[in-house]
Design an enzyme around this catalytic site. Structure first.
Site, PDB file in Angstrom:
ATOM      1  CB  ALA A 185      -3.040  -6.979 -17.058  1.00 17.65           C
ATOM      2  N   GLY A 236      -0.608  -6.869 -10.848  1.00 18.48           N
ATOM      3  CA  GLY A 236       0.023  -5.904 -11.745  1.00 18.48           C
ATOM      4  C   GLY A 236       1.532  -6.003 -11.726  1.00 18.48           C
ATOM      5  CB  THR A 237       3.828  -7.970  -9.522  1.00 18.30           C
ATOM      6  OG1 THR A 237       3.146  -7.576  -8.334  1.00 18.30           O
ATOM      7  CG2 THR A 237       5.319  -8.077  -9.256  1.00 18.30           C
ATOM      8  CB  THR A 238       6.175  -6.100 -14.529  1.00 14.26           C
ATOM      9  OG1 THR A 238       7.019  -5.120 -13.921  1.00 14.26           O
ATOM     10  CG2 THR A 238       4.848  -5.475 -14.939  1.00 14.26           C
ATOM     11  CE  LYS A 258       9.297  -1.417 -15.991  1.00 10.25           C
ATOM     12  NZ  LYS A 258       8.443  -2.007 -14.950  1.00 10.25           N
ATOM     13  CG  HIS A 310       8.839   2.298 -17.796  1.00  5.52           C
ATOM     14  ND1 HIS A 310       8.899   1.553 -18.946  1.00  5.52           N
ATOM     15  CD2 HIS A 310       7.566   2.223 -17.348  1.00  5.52           C
ATOM     16  CE1 HIS A 310       7.695   1.039 -19.184  1.00  5.52           C
ATOM     17  NE2 HIS A 310       6.866   1.425 -18.239  1.00  5.52           N
ATOM     18  CG  MET A 343       1.704   1.103  -9.592  1.00  4.89           C
ATOM     19  SD  MET A 343       0.605   2.245 -10.451  1.00  4.89           S
ATOM     20  CE  MET A 343      -0.967   1.426 -10.290  1.00  4.89           C
ATOM     21  N   GLY A 372       0.773  -1.243   0.000  1.00  3.51           N
ATOM     22  CA  GLY A 372       0.000   0.000   0.000  1.00  3.51           C
ATOM     23  C   GLY A 372       0.804   1.292   0.000  1.00  3.51           C
ATOM     24  CB  THR A 418       3.915  -2.638 -21.014  1.00  5.97           C
ATOM     25  OG1 THR A 418       3.236  -2.482 -19.777  1.00  5.97           O
ATOM     26  CG2 THR A 418       3.021  -2.178 -22.145  1.00  5.97           C
TER      27      THR A 418
HETATM   28  P1  NAD Z   1       7.232   0.432  -5.605  1.00  9.03           P
HETATM   29  O1  NAD Z   1       8.581  -0.116  -5.303  1.00  9.03           O
HETATM   30  O2  NAD Z   1       6.992   1.901  -5.441  1.00  9.03           O
HETATM   31  O3  NAD Z   1       6.104  -0.329  -4.732  1.00  9.03           O
HETATM   32  C1  NAD Z   1       6.131  -1.692  -4.422  1.00  9.03           C
HETATM   33  C2  NAD Z   1       5.675  -1.817  -2.971  1.00  9.03           C
HETATM   34  O4  NAD Z   1       5.472  -3.204  -2.660  1.00  9.03           O
HETATM   35  C3  NAD Z   1       6.726  -1.264  -1.985  1.00  9.03           C
HETATM   36  O5  NAD Z   1       6.122  -0.325  -1.121  1.00  9.03           O
HETATM   37  C4  NAD Z   1       7.176  -2.518  -1.238  1.00  9.03           C
HETATM   38  O6  NAD Z   1       7.569  -2.266   0.104  1.00  9.03           O
HETATM   39  C5  NAD Z   1       5.918  -3.374  -1.328  1.00  9.03           C
HETATM   40  N1  NAD Z   1       6.174  -4.790  -1.034  1.00  9.03           N
HETATM   41  C6  NAD Z   1       7.221  -5.569  -1.392  1.00  9.03           C
HETATM   42  N2  NAD Z   1       7.101  -6.800  -0.868  1.00  9.03           N
HETATM   43  C7  NAD Z   1       5.950  -6.802  -0.154  1.00  9.03           C
HETATM   44  C8  NAD Z   1       5.275  -7.777   0.634  1.00  9.03           C
HETATM   45  N3  NAD Z   1       5.776  -9.014   0.798  1.00  9.03           N
HETATM   46  N4  NAD Z   1       4.103  -7.431   1.220  1.00  9.03           N
HETATM   47  C9  NAD Z   1       3.574  -6.200   1.074  1.00  9.03           C
HETATM   48  N5  NAD Z   1       4.191  -5.224   0.347  1.00  9.03           N
HETATM   49  C10 NAD Z   1       5.342  -5.515  -0.255  1.00  9.03           C
HETATM   50  O7  NAD Z   1       6.918  -0.014  -7.112  1.00  9.03           O
HETATM   51  P2  NAD Z   1       5.752   0.475  -8.091  1.00  9.03           P
HETATM   52  O8  NAD Z   1       6.292   1.503  -9.023  1.00  9.03           O
HETATM   53  O9  NAD Z   1       4.514   0.780  -7.308  1.00  9.03           O
HETATM   54  O10 NAD Z   1       5.539  -0.851  -8.955  1.00  9.03           O
HETATM   55  C11 NAD Z   1       5.201  -2.085  -8.341  1.00  9.03           C
HETATM   56  C12 NAD Z   1       5.071  -3.158  -9.427  1.00  9.03           C
HETATM   57  O11 NAD Z   1       3.960  -2.825 -10.281  1.00  9.03           O
HETATM   58  C13 NAD Z   1       6.298  -3.268 -10.349  1.00  9.03           C
HETATM   59  O12 NAD Z   1       6.468  -4.624 -10.693  1.00  9.03           O
HETATM   60  C14 NAD Z   1       5.867  -2.451 -11.573  1.00  9.03           C
HETATM   61  O13 NAD Z   1       6.552  -2.815 -12.746  1.00  9.03           O
HETATM   62  C15 NAD Z   1       4.414  -2.834 -11.630  1.00  9.03           C
HETATM   63  N6  NAD Z   1       3.544  -1.913 -12.407  1.00  9.03           N
HETATM   64  C16 NAD Z   1       2.579  -2.515 -13.157  1.00  9.03           C
HETATM   65  C17 NAD Z   1       1.663  -1.748 -13.852  1.00  9.03           C
HETATM   66  C18 NAD Z   1       0.547  -2.444 -14.593  1.00  9.03           C
HETATM   67  O14 NAD Z   1      -0.344  -1.770 -15.185  1.00  9.03           O
HETATM   68  N7  NAD Z   1       0.502  -3.786 -14.583  1.00  9.03           N
HETATM   69  C19 NAD Z   1       1.736  -0.348 -13.803  1.00  9.03           C
HETATM   70  C20 NAD Z   1       2.732   0.243 -12.998  1.00  9.03           C
HETATM   71  C21 NAD Z   1       3.629  -0.550 -12.290  1.00  9.03           C
END
Ligand code: NAD
Length: 265
Positions: free
Chosen positions: A121, A97-99, A158, A154, A12, A8, A165
């Protein structure tokens, strides 16, 4: 509809909290962070710069899954695989959404998808979902005398490359051509590479600043070039799509669904 957010306090995660709080069809059931995160104990409202909502971030994902109809996960591959097991255990829909997921991670999600509804996705935006369909169609129409190159940019934070994507767009192009991406993927060029291999799908990765996500698929042949582009201006588009997916998926039969399914394309 009770929606929970794992991760949270991430970039994202905060967008997702804002989007769920603003959606009349949804109730925010809670949010988690990784153990040891400085965000644990913080109110979800104040975390995103809004009024307090009386719900705090915890490090207890099992309780979150037990109290949610759907959970949205934009975290990291190992965390997402662990969350998929909790989705199965509690019968909760999981929106991923995780990549940067490995083939092994995808296999574990597929296994979870036999017992719970998952929407996976690499990009939850409407524009990119439509772009993938266009790329598949163009690749099916043009012969392999048209070279396919995918360029993405990006923000500097990243951690995976090429972007999920870009890989999904590569999959779309490969499926249009009736080939496996793994057989034609060319993601690293450095030094004396020799001439381009006919039929390869090339990837180029740019990183810098605060770019939310730019993708261009280039089809290039002698004296002609076709370019299909998408530019994301705000992370809100991904959060909006993910919340739409969560509202759609809760209560669905087990399966691994895509944004095409959610949007009825
Ligand atoms: P970020 O690093 O800002 O956020 C990730 C969060 O997850 C961090 O706050 C981290 O502490 C937390 N986390 C890690 N392990 C955890 C666990 N075991 N339990 C709870 N929380 C945990 O990264 P972001 O920019 O928000 O991106 C996150 C992921 O989403 C990346 O893989 C990114 O590529 C992907 N993403 C996907 C889309 C999509 O449309 N599918 C869009 C944007 C980002």
């Amino acid at each position: 509809m009770r929606i929970g957010i794992v991760g949270g306090s991430g970039r994202m995660g905060q967008m997702l909290i804002r989007e769920v709080l603003g959606n009349k069809a949804a109730t925010l059931s809670g949010a988690t962070e990784r153990p040891g995160s400085a965000a644990i104990g913080r109110d979800l409202g104040t975390l995103i710069g809004a009024d307090p909502v009386g719900v705090v971030i915890t490090d207890d994902p099992a309780a979150l899954f037990a109290n949610s109809d759907a959970v949205i996960d934009f975290t990291a591959p190992a965390a997402t695989v662990a969350h998929a097991a909790l989705a199965v255990q509690h019968g909760t829909a999981l929106i991923v959404g995780t990549t940067g997921l490995s083939p092994d991670d995808h296999a574990k999600l597929a296994e979870a998808g036999t017992k719970a509804p998952l929407v996976v996705a690499a990009n939850f935006s409407l524009g990119v979902t439509l772009l993938a369909g266009l790329v598949r169609k163009v690749a099916a129409t043009l012969g392999d005398d048209w070279d396919i190159e995918i360029v993405e940019m990006h923000h500097r934070h990243k951690v995976d490359a090429p972007s999920g994507t870009a890989l999904a767009l590569g999959q779309a192009a490969a499926s249009g051509r009736g080939v496996a991406l793994a057989d034609v993927k060319d993601a690293v060029r450095d030094g004396h590479t020799g001439a381009r291999t006919v039929g390869d799908i090339g990837f180029a990765t740019l990183r810098g600043g605060d770019v939310v996500g730019d993708h261009t698929v280039i089809f290039a042949t002698e004296a002609e070039r076709l370019e299909l582009s998408h530019k994301a201006g705000s992370r809100a588009i991904f959060a909006r799509g993910a919340v739409r997916a969560a509202l759609w998926a809760a209560g669905k039969a087990p399966g691994v669904y895509s944004m095409d399914d959610v949007l009825g394309l």
